[in-house]
Design a protein around this motif. Structure first.
Motif, PDB file in Angstrom:
ATOM      1  N   ALA A 431      56.740  42.786  51.561  1.00 10.02           N
ATOM      2  CA  ALA A 431      57.704  43.847  51.241  1.00 10.02           C
ATOM      3  C   ALA A 431      59.120  43.283  51.154  1.00 10.02           C
ATOM      4  O   ALA A 431      59.956  43.773  50.386  1.00 10.02           O
ATOM      5  CB  ALA A 431      57.636  44.949  52.288  1.00 10.02           C
ATOM      6  N   PHE A 432      59.386  42.239  51.933  1.00  2.99           N
ATOM      7  CA  PHE A 432      60.695  41.582  51.913  1.00  2.99           C
ATOM      8  C   PHE A 432      60.927  40.925  50.553  1.00  2.99           C
ATOM      9  O   PHE A 432      62.026  40.997  49.994  1.00  2.99           O
ATOM     10  CB  PHE A 432      60.757  40.550  53.037  1.00  2.99           C
ATOM     11  N   TYR A 433      59.899  40.286  50.016  1.00  2.00           N
ATOM     12  CA  TYR A 433      60.024  39.610  48.719  1.00  2.00           C
ATOM     13  C   TYR A 433      59.951  40.604  47.555  1.00  2.00           C
ATOM     14  O   TYR A 433      60.625  40.429  46.545  1.00  2.00           O
ATOM     15  CB  TYR A 433      58.920  38.558  48.567  1.00  2.00           C
ATOM     16  N   ASN A 434      59.117  41.636  47.718  1.00  2.00           N
ATOM     17  CA  ASN A 434      58.944  42.626  46.644  1.00  2.00           C
ATOM     18  C   ASN A 434      58.696  43.995  47.267  1.00  2.00           C
ATOM     19  O   ASN A 434      57.560  44.318  47.627  1.00  2.00           O
ATOM     20  CB  ASN A 434      57.779  42.219  45.739  1.00  2.00           C
ATOM     21  N   SER A 436      58.323  46.919  46.224  1.00  2.00           N
ATOM     22  CA  SER A 436      57.409  47.868  45.554  1.00  2.00           C
ATOM     23  C   SER A 436      55.975  47.351  45.451  1.00  2.00           C
ATOM     24  O   SER A 436      55.134  47.981  44.817  1.00  2.00           O
ATOM     25  CB  SER A 436      57.942  48.167  44.146  1.00  2.00           C
ATOM     26  N   ILE A 437      55.668  46.243  46.067  1.00  2.00           N
ATOM     27  CA  ILE A 437      54.327  45.657  45.941  1.00  2.00           C
ATOM     28  C   ILE A 437      53.276  46.515  46.638  1.00  2.00           C
ATOM     29  O   ILE A 437      53.531  47.109  47.690  1.00  2.00           O
ATOM     30  CB  ILE A 437      54.315  44.204  46.507  1.00  2.00           C
ATOM     31  N   SER A 438      52.111  46.613  46.029  1.00  2.00           N
ATOM     32  CA  SER A 438      51.027  47.419  46.602  1.00  2.00           C
ATOM     33  C   SER A 438      50.127  46.548  47.471  1.00  2.00           C
ATOM     34  O   SER A 438      50.109  45.311  47.348  1.00  2.00           O
ATOM     35  CB  SER A 438      50.186  48.031  45.480  1.00  2.00           C
ATOM     36  N   GLU A 439      49.357  47.198  48.321  1.00  2.00           N
ATOM     37  CA  GLU A 439      48.435  46.462  49.197  1.00  2.00           C
ATOM     38  C   GLU A 439      47.376  45.733  48.371  1.00  2.00           C
ATOM     39  O   GLU A 439      46.978  44.609  48.696  1.00  2.00           O
ATOM     40  CB  GLU A 439      47.787  47.443  50.176  1.00  2.00           C
ATOM     41  N   GLN A 440      46.930  46.389  47.294  1.00  2.00           N
ATOM     42  CA  GLN A 440      45.925  45.766  46.415  1.00  2.00           C
ATOM     43  C   GLN A 440      46.459  44.476  45.800  1.00  2.00           C
ATOM     44  O   GLN A 440      45.769  43.447  45.767  1.00  2.00           O
ATOM     45  CB  GLN A 440      45.532  46.734  45.289  1.00  2.00           C
ATOM     46  N   ARG A 441      47.728  44.487  45.356  1.00  2.00           N
ATOM     47  CA  ARG A 441      48.333  43.297  44.754  1.00  2.00           C
ATOM     48  C   ARG A 441      48.499  42.180  45.795  1.00  2.00           C
ATOM     49  O   ARG A 441      48.307  40.993  45.483  1.00  2.00           O
ATOM     50  CB  ARG A 441      49.700  43.664  44.154  1.00  2.00           C
ATOM     51  N   ILE A 442      48.794  42.564  47.038  1.00  2.00           N
ATOM     52  CA  ILE A 442      48.937  41.554  48.090  1.00  2.00           C
ATOM     53  C   ILE A 442      47.618  40.808  48.282  1.00  2.00           C
ATOM     54  O   ILE A 442      47.579  39.568  48.342  1.00  2.00           O
ATOM     55  CB  ILE A 442      49.383  42.202  49.421  1.00  2.00           C
ATOM     56  N   TYR A 443      46.523  41.573  48.338  1.00  2.00           N
ATOM     57  CA  TYR A 443      45.214  40.935  48.534  1.00  2.00           C
ATOM     58  C   TYR A 443      44.818  40.101  47.319  1.00  2.00           C
ATOM     59  O   TYR A 443      44.131  39.084  47.448  1.00  2.00           O
ATOM     60  CB  TYR A 443      44.144  41.983  48.858  1.00  2.00           C
ATOM     61  N   GLU A 444      45.237  40.512  46.118  1.00  2.00           N
ATOM     62  CA  GLU A 444      44.974  39.700  44.918  1.00  2.00           C
ATOM     63  C   GLU A 444      45.669  38.340  45.019  1.00  2.00           C
ATOM     64  O   GLU A 444      45.082  37.295  44.702  1.00  2.00           O
ATOM     65  CB  GLU A 444      45.469  40.437  43.666  1.00  2.00           C
ATOM     66  N   LEU A 445      46.920  38.357  45.496  1.00  2.00           N
ATOM     67  CA  LEU A 445      47.673  37.110  45.640  1.00  2.00           C
ATOM     68  C   LEU A 445      47.088  36.242  46.751  1.00  2.00           C
ATOM     69  O   LEU A 445      46.996  35.013  46.615  1.00  2.00           O
ATOM     70  CB  LEU A 445      49.146  37.408  45.935  1.00  2.00           C
ATOM     71  N   LEU A 446      46.682  36.872  47.853  1.00  2.00           N
ATOM     72  CA  LEU A 446      46.061  36.119  48.944  1.00  2.00           C
ATOM     73  C   LEU A 446      44.744  35.495  48.489  1.00  2.00           C
ATOM     74  O   LEU A 446      44.384  34.383  48.913  1.00  2.00           O
ATOM     75  CB  LEU A 446      45.833  37.027  50.158  1.00  2.00           C
ATOM     76  N   TYR A 485      56.064  33.925  46.732  1.00  2.00           N
ATOM     77  CA  TYR A 485      56.895  33.682  45.548  1.00  2.00           C
ATOM     78  C   TYR A 485      56.233  34.222  44.281  1.00  2.00           C
ATOM     79  O   TYR A 485      56.920  34.626  43.341  1.00  2.00           O
ATOM     80  CB  TYR A 485      57.194  32.191  45.416  1.00  2.00           C
ATOM     81  N   LEU A 486      54.915  34.236  44.269  1.00  2.00           N
ATOM     82  CA  LEU A 486      54.214  34.794  43.103  1.00  2.00           C
ATOM     83  C   LEU A 486      54.305  36.313  43.059  1.00  2.00           C
ATOM     84  O   LEU A 486      54.040  36.925  42.017  1.00  2.00           O
ATOM     85  CB  LEU A 486      52.740  34.370  43.126  1.00  2.00           C
ATOM     86  N   SER A 487      54.688  36.925  44.182  1.00  2.00           N
ATOM     87  CA  SER A 487      54.781  38.388  44.222  1.00  2.00           C
ATOM     88  C   SER A 487      55.975  38.900  43.419  1.00  2.00           C
ATOM     89  O   SER A 487      56.073  40.087  43.133  1.00  2.00           O
ATOM     90  CB  SER A 487      54.879  38.873  45.672  1.00  2.00           C
ATOM     91  N   LYS A 488      56.902  37.998  43.074  1.00  2.00           N
ATOM     92  CA  LYS A 488      58.034  38.361  42.225  1.00  2.00           C
ATOM     93  C   LYS A 488      57.860  37.746  40.847  1.00  2.00           C
ATOM     94  O   LYS A 488      57.212  36.706  40.693  1.00  2.00           O
ATOM     95  CB  LYS A 488      59.352  37.852  42.837  1.00  2.00           C
TER      96      LYS A 488
END
Length: 576
Positions: A431-434, A436-446, A485-488
């Motif tokens: 959330a600090f980096y982005n 508006s990021i969703s939980e689904q997107r976080i797990y995609e990046l992980l 960093y990919l979250s932005k």
């Protein structure tokens, strides 16, 4: 006496530091007024006690009792004046501490890499340095003015009793500040050396602590320990010189004070033989110390104050550095190229890069070279962390120096093996980096960085990073940073030794992700491990402050130049 006051003022009061509290100078004079009120109370208490003694001797018990009651009133008044004086001094000290720390911190950040102070030096100045300066403002300033005014007032009072005694006391007083002034040049020199050694020792210790692992690996820790012991010994020797100087000045001041008081007592007794009342003589003997106490207290605070002045001068020098103008031009979008034109950079007299030219487009580019060749320096120049000595960097056709920093860092990412992870939960970090990021997107990046299973097994997105990332391996930390960093949606990624000191599995995951990123981003990879650069669209080899060859891996290996030599040397070492 007037000449002495001028000499004292020029040598013992720093006008620049006094001007720094222009809007709060009233607190200094309030503190001075309360010190003078305290002096008045002391004189009144002494006079009333002597009067009580007179009344008891002459059988006037009622007057004696009344005078003792008035003594109690002045004791109460004295306690109030001292309390208010301490409060005024503390208020001034708090104001200076907050103002200096806020201004120096803000100025330091605004100057970025353009300040002559290191982070360690800034930390030491803003902590211990400001604490020393706090004493200068809270104790020394009011004592300075008090030590000039109080003896003059006492002289006027004593002159009505016996002019010869009053003049003797007055003439002895300047000997104390003159002795301080005689030592002050020595003191300033020693304190300048003291602060230089103190800051140098702090820098040396922190650098050694950061490189402790490497020192152990290469068995260099004992040599480093001896070097640090030598550095510490130099600091101890300077500290001892400071203590010797302080002891010498205190001894001189005490001798002058006792000598002056002794002469005053002898002359007072002589005045009694000449007809002066025994009670007047007793008053002059008891109050005579008040002539010397203000200047003696000032002398005691002088050396602490000079230490604070030295630190204060360094801070004010920092605050006097002009801030760079904040550019207003936004970063061009879409960003299609980064170009360096005749780029040069040097540390003092050492040339790091000279007339370097390169152009980056969308794709994967690598910079290689031996340690110290200027690879990381170039990455810092491209991200505006350093300012070139000459030449310029263009983003599309806009000079980097004219691009608004906020706009720049919204689209340009810099990630190194030294990048920092906050001690927060994964949910808070993303959330600090982005925001508006969703939980689904976080797990995609992980999942992309192969950390999803690890996270699910450890409390999910509520998994909290320990201080210093002690609950993550080096590879896990770097992969998590890459996911953040990919979250932005950055347009440029600069990776500076991102795979240094991590496991092979993490290294492969990171390099594969970097390759995929390069399809529609500008990617610059700096790596000591040449195997990771083989798939680059173009590799730049830096040697002797410039690019000596460039091309893809196949072309460079076929040319059998510097890249060929470095690559084969690494390959042989890895096979051992």
């Amino acid at each position: 006496m007037i000449i002495n006051i001028i000499i004292i003022g020029n040598n013992m009061l720093d006008r620049q530091l006094f001007a720094f509290i222009k809007e709060k100078q009233g607190l200094v004079f309030k503190s001075l007024f309360l010190l003078l009120a305290n002096l008045f109370c002391n004189l009144s208490i002494t006079a009333l006690c002597i009067f009580s003694l007179y009344c008891f001797i002459h059988s006037l018990p009622l007057y004696a009792l009344l005078s003792l009651l008035v003594v109690c009133f002045f004791v109460y008044l004295k306690s109030i004046s001292l309390s208010l004086q301490g409060e005024a001094s503390a208020t001034l000290a708090d104001y200076v501490t907050q103002k200096l720390r806020l201004q120096s911190y803000t100025h330091f950040l605004s100057l970025r890499a353009k300040t002559p102070l290191s982070i360690q030096e800034m930390a030491q100045l803003s902590t211990e340095g400001i604490e020393q300066l706090r004493l200068y403002y809270s104790v020394y300033l009011s004592s300075f003015f008090y030590s000039l005014i109080a003896p003059m007032l006492l002289f006027v009072l004593f002159a009505f009793l016996d002019f010869k005694v009053a003049l003797t006391y007055l003439l002895c007083i300047p000997l104390i500040p003159l002795s301080i002034i005689a030592i002050s040049k020595w003191a300033k020199k020693i304190f300048h050396i003291y602060w230089g050694e103190y800051l140098s020792l702090g820098d040396y210790f922190l650098d050694s602590a950061r490189g402790m692992k490497e020192l152990k690996i290469f068995n260099y820790d004992e040599i480093k320990q001896k070097e640090m012991s030598h550095q510490a010994q130099r600091f101890r020797e300077v500290t001892m010189k400071v203590l010797v100087m302080q002891l010498s000045s205190v001894t001189i001041m005490d001798l002058v004070a006792y000598l002056g008081a002794g002469i005053g007592i002898v002359l007072s007794l002589q005045a009694m033989r000449e007809g002066l009342s025994v009670y007047m003589v007793l008053f002059m003997i008891l109050v005579g110390a008040e002539f010397f106490l203000p200047m003696r207290q000032l002398g005691s605070a002088f050396h602490i104050a000079m230490n604070g002045v030295t630190a204060g001068k360094k801070i004010l020098t920092l605050l006097s550095l002009p801030l760079p103008q904040t550019p207003t031009i936004p970063l061009p979008s879409p960003l299609t190229s980064i170009t360096s034109q005749n780029l040069s950079f040097s540390y003092e007299d050492r040339e790091i890069l000279t007339n370097l030219n390169l152009t980056l487009y969308r794709g994967l580019y690598s910079i290689v070279g031996v340690s110290g060749s200027g690879k990381s320096t170039l990455s810092k120049l491209l991200t505006n962390s350093l300012t070139p000595t000459s030449g310029e960097i263009l983003y599309n056709s806009t000079p980097l120096s004219q691009i608004n920093p906020q706009s720049f860092y919204e689209k340009v990412a810099y990630l190194s093996n030294q990048s920092f992870l906050l001690s927060k939960s994964l949910r808070e970090l993303f959330a600090f980096y982005n925001p508006s990021i969703s939980e689904q997107r976080i797990y995609e990046l992980l999942s992309l960085v192969r950390l999803k299973d690890f996270v699910l097994e450890n409390n999910g997105l509520d998994f909290c990073i320990n201080p210093s990332c002690s609950n993550l391996s080096g590879g896990e930390k770097q992969r998590l940073l890459l996911a953040l960093y990919l979250s932005k949606d950055y347009e440029v990624y600069i990776f500076d030794e991102i795979t240094s000191n991590i496991d092979r599995e993490s290294e492969e995951i990171i390099i594969n992700l970097i390759k995929n990123l390069s399809k529609d981003k500008i990617i610059l990879l700096i790596s000591h491990r040449l195997k990771n650069t083989l798939s680059s669209d173009c590799i730049f080899v830096i040697k002797d402050t410039n690019i000596i060859e460039s091309g893809n891996a196949e072309e460079l290996l076929r040319a059998k130049g510097e890249f060929f030599t470095l690559y084969n040397q690494q390959k042989q070492l890895e096979e051992i």
